[in-house]
Design a protein around this motif. Structure first.
Motif, PDB file in Angstrom:
ATOM      1  N   ARG A  89       7.457  33.827 118.148  1.00 31.22           N
ATOM      2  CA  ARG A  89       7.812  33.533 116.764  1.00 31.22           C
ATOM      3  C   ARG A  89       9.273  33.094 116.653  1.00 31.22           C
ATOM      4  O   ARG A  89       9.607  32.159 115.922  1.00 31.22           O
ATOM      5  N   LYS A  93      10.866  29.359 115.423  1.00 25.07           N
ATOM      6  CA  LYS A  93      11.638  29.243 114.185  1.00 25.07           C
ATOM      7  C   LYS A  93      13.121  28.963 114.400  1.00 25.07           C
ATOM      8  O   LYS A  93      13.762  28.374 113.534  1.00 25.07           O
ATOM      9  N   SER A 141      16.066  38.113 111.352  1.00 26.37           N
ATOM     10  CA  SER A 141      14.715  37.565 111.358  1.00 26.37           C
ATOM     11  C   SER A 141      13.719  38.490 110.671  1.00 26.37           C
ATOM     12  O   SER A 141      13.678  39.695 110.921  1.00 26.37           O
TER      13      SER A 141
END
Length: 414
Positions: A89, A93, A141
């Motif tokens: 992830r 990103k 995050s």
């Protein structure tokens, strides 16, 4: 063993960073009531299941005063695939940031899960998540917060969605191979892709690929040192047992000397085995970790190359679209309105691609300085600990044999 890769022209920048960053950056494990902190511990590995279904679960303990977290302390249970989910992830990103590496998934170790393997993986996972927790951008995050706070059922659903960029662990390694292949093709003249012409960027790429080779070579020889220490330790243990039996068959001073020789051999065997473990954990593993870190940088380099190509392709397409738009304006085409709409959409996409590429370049420049400084610190500690351990072992061995010399000399004189 050659470790003389020239640094990537950041020496002066690093000196400024050492004087400022090293003094001001709080450790993720040093909570203070007056400053924001995020401390994470990966502990208590437990084997669950059997055979190919077996896996290790870990307690992940988070302590923080970040207001966006649920409370000052949270304990969750995580498995290796949850760490993979977080890595994927973040990579998807945070373009341009070097995502910390994970330890490899070993199909061989899965069937035996030795205590040594479990501890090495626990340490590597702890290092992985704390590198994220101490990174000024990654620590913000939402995915990290989810990883550190969500219940197991939630994490299981997130993993099942497979929304990350990598559908399986081998996908990340495939990216590394693709990058290596692309560079090889360019060197050999097989392919001429659209590439940046920035000399500093070329120097960076060369440095990273050379660094990976040198680190891998050093790690390979460190593994051989571990193996040699263990083999020598086992040989000394076997020798000690044999000499003690030989001493038992003698009833005089020679027998006593042989028995003491056997005892000393067994003591040194234990010291060698202990030092082998120290080399493995504090020298070979850090080297292996930095090989993985360099591979993570190479994945970011691949993302930068893709972003640059996309920017160039879109810029070229916009130019062609401008020419076509002017032609349609001259001919007062009935499709002019549609063509203008497509042109503006394409131009917006091109501008966004340029911004994305410029962001990746800016972040990579920041990240390489941070990487260089941390590498200098970590490698300095690893090599210092290795040298200190070898010196200690050499003194112990010399002292043990030296203590036997008077008795053995007395026996030979008699």
């Amino acid at each position: 063993m050659k470790m003389s890769t020239a640094p990537y022209d950041l020496e002066q920048q690093q000196q400024h960073q050492r004087s400022g960053v090293a003094a001001s950056s709080p450790s993720p494990r040093s909570p203070s009531s007056s400053t924001p902190f995020l401390s994470v511990s990966v502990t208590d590995p437990v084997k669950l299941g059997n055979g190919v279904q077996a896996y290790i679960s870990y307690r992940v303990i988070t302590k923080t005063n970040f207001p966006e977290y649920q409370g000052p302390e949270k304990i969750v249970i995580r498995r290796y695939s949850d760490f993979v989910w977080l890595r994927d992830r973040l990579f998807e990103k945070y373009k341009g940031i070097f995502i910390p590496p994970l330890p490899e998934k070993s199909a061989v170790e899965k069937f035996r899960f030795s205590a040594e393997f479990i501890e090495m993986r626990r340490q590597a996972l702890d290092l992985f998540v704390n590198r994220i927790a101490s990174h000024h951008e990654l620590q913000q995050s939402e995915d990290l917060r989810m990883f550190l706070q969500a219940e197991e059922e939630t994490m299981e659903r997130l993993r099942a969605q497979e929304t990350g960029i990598f559908k399986k662990p081998s996908d990340l390694m495939q990216i590394f191979k693709d990058v290596q292949s692309k560079v090889s093709d360019v060197v050999l003249g097989k392919e001429k892709p659209v590439e940046e012409s920035d000399p500093d960027y070329e120097k960076l790429k060369h440095y990273i690929f050379e660094l990976e080779n040198h680190l891998a070579e050093a790690q390979k020889h460190a593994y051989r040192l571990v193996k040699r220490h263990r083999e020598l330790g086992q040989s000394l243990s076997d020798f000690g047992k044999a000499v003690k039996l030989l001493g038992a068959s003698e009833g005089n001073s020679l027998g006593k000397a042989f028995s003491e020789l056997g005892i000393k051999s067994e003591i040194l065997s234990t010291k060698l085995q202990k030092e082998a473990h120290q080399i493995l954990m504090n020298f070979e593993e850090p080297l292996k970790d930095y090989v993985r870190a360099v591979q993570s940088i190479k994945a970011t380099i691949a993302e930068r190359a893709n972003s640059f190509r996309k920017q160039c392709q879109l810029a070229e397409t916009v130019k062609l679209k401008e020419i076509d738009l002017e032609r349609q304006r001259l001919h007062r085409s009935e499709k002019l309105a549609e063509a203008e709409r497509e042109y503006h959409e394409l131009k917006t996409e091109s501008e966004q691609a340029t911004k994305t590429f410029e962001s990746i370049v800016r972040l990579m420049n920041e990240e390489i300085g941070r990487f260089q400084e941390q590498k200098t610190l970590d490698m300095g500690i690893a090599f210092h600990e290795f040298a200190k351990g070898q010196a200690r072992l050499a003194n112990d061995i010399a002292g043990a044999w030296r203590s036997l010399l008077p008795k053995l000399e007395a026996c030979s004189a008699a």
